[in-house]
Every structure is written in C-alpha cells, then in structure tokens.
Design a protein around this motif. Structure first.
Motif, PDB file in Angstrom:
ATOM      1  N   GLY A 146       6.144   2.518  -0.698  1.00 34.15           N
ATOM      2  CA  GLY A 146       5.078   1.787  -0.047  1.00 34.15           C
ATOM      3  C   GLY A 146       5.284   1.697   1.453  1.00 34.15           C
TER       4      GLY A 146
ATOM      5  N   GLY B 141       3.110   0.696  -8.452  1.00 35.08           N
ATOM      6  CA  GLY B 141       1.975   1.608  -8.456  1.00 35.08           C
ATOM      7  C   GLY B 141       2.324   3.015  -8.047  1.00 35.08           C
TER       8      GLY B 141
ATOM      9  N   MET C  18      -6.448  -3.412 -11.433  1.00 35.22           N
ATOM     10  CA  MET C  18      -5.303  -3.748 -10.590  1.00 35.22           C
ATOM     11  C   MET C  18      -4.652  -5.046 -11.067  1.00 35.22           C
ATOM     12  SD  MET C  18      -5.217  -4.306  -6.435  1.00 35.22           S
ATOM     13  CE  MET C  18      -6.576  -5.470  -6.462  1.00 35.22           C
TER      14      MET C  18
ATOM     15  N   ASP D 137       0.835  -1.207   0.000  1.00 34.67           N
ATOM     16  CA  ASP D 137       0.000   0.000   0.000  1.00 34.67           C
ATOM     17  C   ASP D 137       0.868   1.254   0.000  1.00 34.67           C
ATOM     18  OD1 ASP D 137      -2.496  -1.372   0.127  1.00 34.67           O
ATOM     19  OD2 ASP D 137      -2.101  -1.798   2.239  1.00 34.67           O
ATOM     20  N   LYS D 138       0.362   2.305  -0.626  1.00 31.24           N
ATOM     21  CA  LYS D 138       1.144   3.529  -0.809  1.00 31.24           C
ATOM     22  C   LYS D 138       1.329   4.295   0.500  1.00 31.24           C
ATOM     23  CE  LYS D 138      -0.684   7.107  -2.944  1.00 31.24           C
ATOM     24  NZ  LYS D 138      -1.207   7.973  -4.030  1.00 31.24           N
TER      25      LYS D 138
ATOM     26  N   GLU E 298      -1.692  -1.003  -5.513  1.00 33.72           N
ATOM     27  CA  GLU E 298      -1.705   0.389  -5.979  1.00 33.72           C
ATOM     28  C   GLU E 298      -1.650   0.523  -7.500  1.00 33.72           C
ATOM     29  OE1 GLU E 298      -2.319   2.740  -3.870  1.00 33.72           O
ATOM     30  OE2 GLU E 298      -2.188   1.375  -2.158  1.00 33.72           O
ATOM     31  N   THR E 299      -1.954  -0.568  -8.221  1.00 30.51           N
ATOM     32  CA  THR E 299      -1.729  -0.551  -9.669  1.00 30.51           C
ATOM     33  C   THR E 299      -2.981  -0.292 -10.508  1.00 30.51           C
ATOM     34  OG1 THR E 299      -1.927  -2.974  -9.680  1.00 30.51           O
ATOM     35  CG2 THR E 299       0.302  -2.038  -9.559  1.00 30.51           C
TER      36      THR E 299
ATOM     37  N   HIS F 122       2.170   5.210 -12.914  1.00 36.22           N
ATOM     38  CA  HIS F 122       0.916   5.797 -13.382  1.00 36.22           C
ATOM     39  C   HIS F 122       1.128   6.877 -14.430  1.00 36.22           C
ATOM     40  CE1 HIS F 122      -1.713   3.530 -10.787  1.00 36.22           C
ATOM     41  NE2 HIS F 122      -0.952   3.819  -9.738  1.00 36.22           N
TER      42      HIS F 122
END
Length: 502
Positions: A109, A202, A142, A102-103, A128-129, A207
């Motif tokens: 992360g 992610g 995701m 998780d970010k 997070e993707t 992104h």
C-alpha cells in the motif's frame, strides 16, 4: 391506540409507551455517536486490541524475561518492550497505510500518516478489499466495520508489534541492542507491511483467495522464517557457555507470561471478524480447543520419550496450538480444531526435539526460544490444514471469495490447499530476501552481535542493570578485594565489610 407486541416480556403495549426507551438506546446521544457506529462492535474491537497488546506487554515481556538465563533477563524483556513502543510510532506515521491503505503495488500500500482527526474518526474501511468477479461485477463489498478508523488502526498495530516481539525470541542473548533498535522499523516497513497488505489489506493474495484468518502467515510464518537466516549468517549463536547451559531464571513467572499469551489470544483470533458476531465466538472456542489439545500432546510426548513432563515443553505445545489454529480459527469445526491440535503438538515437537538435534545444518542454528519450530513450522502447518478443513458455510461467513472450502469438502477445496502452499511460499521467500538485505545494511553501520565482554557478563554490561539484587539492595561482592560495593550511574566505591552508597 396502536398496540405493539413485546416478544421478550410476552405482553403488548401502546405507542405512547413505545417512546419510553432508555436514552442509551435511542441512537445518537452525542456528536461522538455517529449513525454508523455499533457500540458493541467498537467495544469488542478495542477490548480485542487491548488483549493482543497485553500478550506483548506484559505477557511476552514477562515470558522472555523469565525463560532466559538470569544474566539476560533485563535485555530479553527490554527487547520486547522496545519493539512494542517503536512499532507504535512507525505504524501511525507511515506503516498502517502501507498495510491497509490504497494500493501502490499488488503487494504493497501507499505510505502515509494515520494521525489526522478527519481520518481517524470516520467509519473504518479497508479501501482495496472490494472483491470482483471475472466479469467485473462485485462479489463481496469492501470491508467497512461499524466503528471508527481509530479502532482499526489500534487493532492492527498490536498485531504488527507482537510480530517483531516474536521474532526477537530467536535472537535473545546475543543481538546488539542498538542494532535491534534499527532493525525493528526497517523490518516492519519492508517485510511486515508487505505480508499484511498482500493477505489482509486487499493485495493479490487476498483477492486470489489465500486464507489467513488471523495471522498464521502474516505474523507467525513471517516471524519464524527469517530467523534462520539471521541466526546462521548475521547475528550468530550465543556464547558457548550459554548454549551449553541456559536455565530459566523464574519458571513461575514464565507461566504467568504464558498464561497472558493464551488468554490474550481471545482478542487475537476473536477480533479478526472485525465484529462481535457468531464467527468471533467460534474462533475463540476453537482457539482454546486447539491450544489445550496441543499442550497435552506435547506433554505426553515428553513423558513417553524423555520420562518427564516438561513445563517449558508444555508452554511450547501451548504456543504451537495457538499458532496452528490462527489461520483458520473461525473457519473450521471443533473436531478439526482437535485434529489441528494433535498435529501442532506432535509435528513441531518432532522437528524441535528430533530433527533439530540430528540434522547438522540445524545444529548450527541457535534459535534461543525455538521460534522456527513454534511459529514457522506451526504457522505453515496451520495454513496448510486450514486448506484441508475450512468448512464451506463458515467460509461464507468470513471470506471475500465465495464458494471457498477446504480439500476434505471436495469441490474447489483441492485448489484452496494449493493456494495455501503458494501463499506460504511467497511469505517465506519475501522475508528471507528482505531480512538479508536489512542485515547487510545494518552491519555497515552497527555490529549485529554483542561484544565478547557483553556476551560474557550479560545485562550489567549491556544496560548497567540486573534483574535481581542478590545481595540485598543492589550490593555486589568484589572477590579480588574481599569487600562489598554499590553502584550508581556515575561511579562505585569499594568498602570493606560495609556498603557505601555513593
């Protein structure tokens, strides 16, 4: 009775016969086979991870131990072996989730363990993707491969491990081993995880659409770019005697290690679609095309300019080809892989053989295995050429950002090329800053450089071990006393004319 057509056999059979299916193909055969599990994907992912692991152990362990001077064979091989083991423990304890969890920040992360069974046996996912359009709609779902998190953790760990081992290649023959023991977990935590999350897990580069198919930036540019700072400012060069003459102690074993590295790259690039699919097949094929082309170009340049084909040069050319194709392995056509091989066999050759020897600043840099040229230069070259040659239809098979393409395909391709340059700049900048801080911290506690005595003697002084027993079963000759003696871990005793094991 209902009839079914069997296209493979070209016959029809009844519904009663349709139930006669081998047990292995009936779906859930045990509690260990979940509805979402694809056995083929899972098998390929574990095989790919093992191939990448074999690149390091024994691949680079053998290559490092053989390509250096005899007195550094043990130390060089052990630096690789230690890094492989240390990364494993750090990875499952906190670093995996910093890279693929998780970010916490746009480039990092949240740290956490990857050890519990509830986490490891569930379906793999990179949380997070999910890729969104500007209006908030989902562009690409995701990443959720059809195998367990355990396979994902395994696969990503061997990538992290080989990054530290590649970096070690620039430091062989002079870095204090105790400092290396501290450097590995610190650099993994504060450098590698940032690149991995930013480009793969992610983060903001993922992104934004920066392409790094299998680690040209995350692994090769990262391992090559901090080497200059380490070598110039912190660790320093090898001893003068070693810099003047540093022959490999076993060329044939060096080739064995290089061969494991080449063949292991099938897992390196073939496993990154996270599936045994058509894109993974293309990636493996392109990998071999580019590596072969690069090796041949490098060898031809050696013959043209130095009149002799160098085996070490051929290995360097092989490596630059493997590195160059990595950022775009499954995204370029075969002709582009050949072009990338020509470039990777010539440009790093030029920077290593010509520029490095003529530029005063680079002459001060003692990069033992030329990691800057073979990984940083080739990795940057691969990322940039991917921005040129990434084919639109192939991009659609792999990338989360739709309508991605290389510059030669026009459209948004020019923007993609600029994104590739910006992504490289971030990786280089972050690594230089973080590596310098890590070195400053370590130096306050442990010297980064070996003592002069260790630099003079080598493995025997550093580890109390040597790669080869020159006088039979480990005996040595003391010229001052004209006698033979044998060591053990406690003490040794001189014996004139005969060997005494104490």
């Amino acid at each position: 009775m209902t009839l079914f057509l069997c296209p493979i056999l070209g016959v029809s059979f009844s519904s009663t016969m349709a139930s006669v299916v081998p047990v292995a193909y009936q779906g859930n055969t045990s509690l260990a086979v979940a509805d979402w599990l694809n056995k083929g994907d899972n098998a390929w992912q574990m095989v790919s991870a093992t191939l990448v692991g074999l690149q390091s152990v024994p691949g680079l362990v053998i290559l490092y131990g053989s390509i250096v001077k005899k007195k550094w064979a043990v130390n060089s091989a052990f630096m690789a072996l230690y890094a492989f083991a240390a990364v494993w423990i750090c990875w499952v304890s906190w670093a995996y989730k910093m890279s693929f969890g998780d970010k916490l920040l746009p480039f990092w992360g949240k740290a956490g363990p990857a050890l519990g069974q509830k986490f490891l046996i569930k379906q793999a996912e990179l949380p997070e993707t999910t890729q969104y359009f500007h209006n908030g709609g989902v562009e690409t779902a995701m990443v959720t491969p059809y195998y367990p998190m355990a396979s994902m953790v395994y696969f990503q760990c061997v990538f992290a491990a080989i990054t530290l081992i590649l970096l070690a290649g620039s430091l062989l023959g002079r870095m204090n081993f105790k400092a290396w023991m501290v450097f590995v977990p610190l650099w993994l935590t504060f450098s590698y995880t940032v690149g991995a999350f930013s480009l793969w897990g992610g983060g903001f580069l993922f992104h934004w659409g920066v392409i790094d198919y299998s680690g040209g930036y995350v692994i090769h540019l990262s391992s090559g770019s901090p080497a200059l700072l380490l070598l110039i400012g912190s660790v320093g060069p090898r001893s003068t005697k070693d810099r003047e003459r540093f022959p490999p102690n076993n060329v044939l074993l060096m080739l064995a290690g290089a061969g494991l590295l080449w063949m292991g790259w099938a897992g390196f690039n073939g496993g990154d679609p996270y599936s045994a699919n058509i894109d993974s097949s293309l990636a493996v094929l392109n990998t071999n095309i580019c590596a072969a082309t690069s090796l041949l170009v490098w060898t031809c340049l050696d013959v043209i300019f130095f009149k002799k084909p160098s085996v070490i040069g051929a290995v360097q050319g092989m490596i630059t080809g493997l590195v160059c194709i990595t950022p775009g392995a499954g995204l370029v056509q075969g002709w582009a892989a050949i072009v990338m091989g020509i470039l990777s066999g010539s440009i790093p050759w030029f920077t290593m053989m010509i520029i490095h020897k003529r530029w005063t600043l680079l002459q001060k840099v003692d990069d033992t295995l030329g990691v800057f040229h073979t990984h940083a230069v080739a990795g940057f070259l691969g990322g940039a050429t991917t921005g040129l040659f990434a084919e639109p239809e192939l991009c659609a098979l792999f990338l989360p950002v739709t309508n991605s393409r290389g510059a030669v395909y026009r459209g948004v391709g020019g923007v993609q090329f600029l994104k590739q340059l910006a992504g490289a700049a971030f990786i280089i900048g972050w690594n230089i800053v973080v590596t310098s801080i890590i070195c400053l911290v370590i130096k306050t506690v442990i010297p980064l450089r070996m003592s002069e005595e260790q630099l003079t003697i080598g493995d025997d002084a550093v580890h109390g071990e040597e790669a080869y027993a020159l006088w039979g079963d480990g005996e040595k000759y003391d010229s001052s006393k004209h006698g033979w003696y044998s060591d053990d871990t406690h003490h040794s005793k001189i014996a004139t004319g005969v060997t005494q094991n104490v």
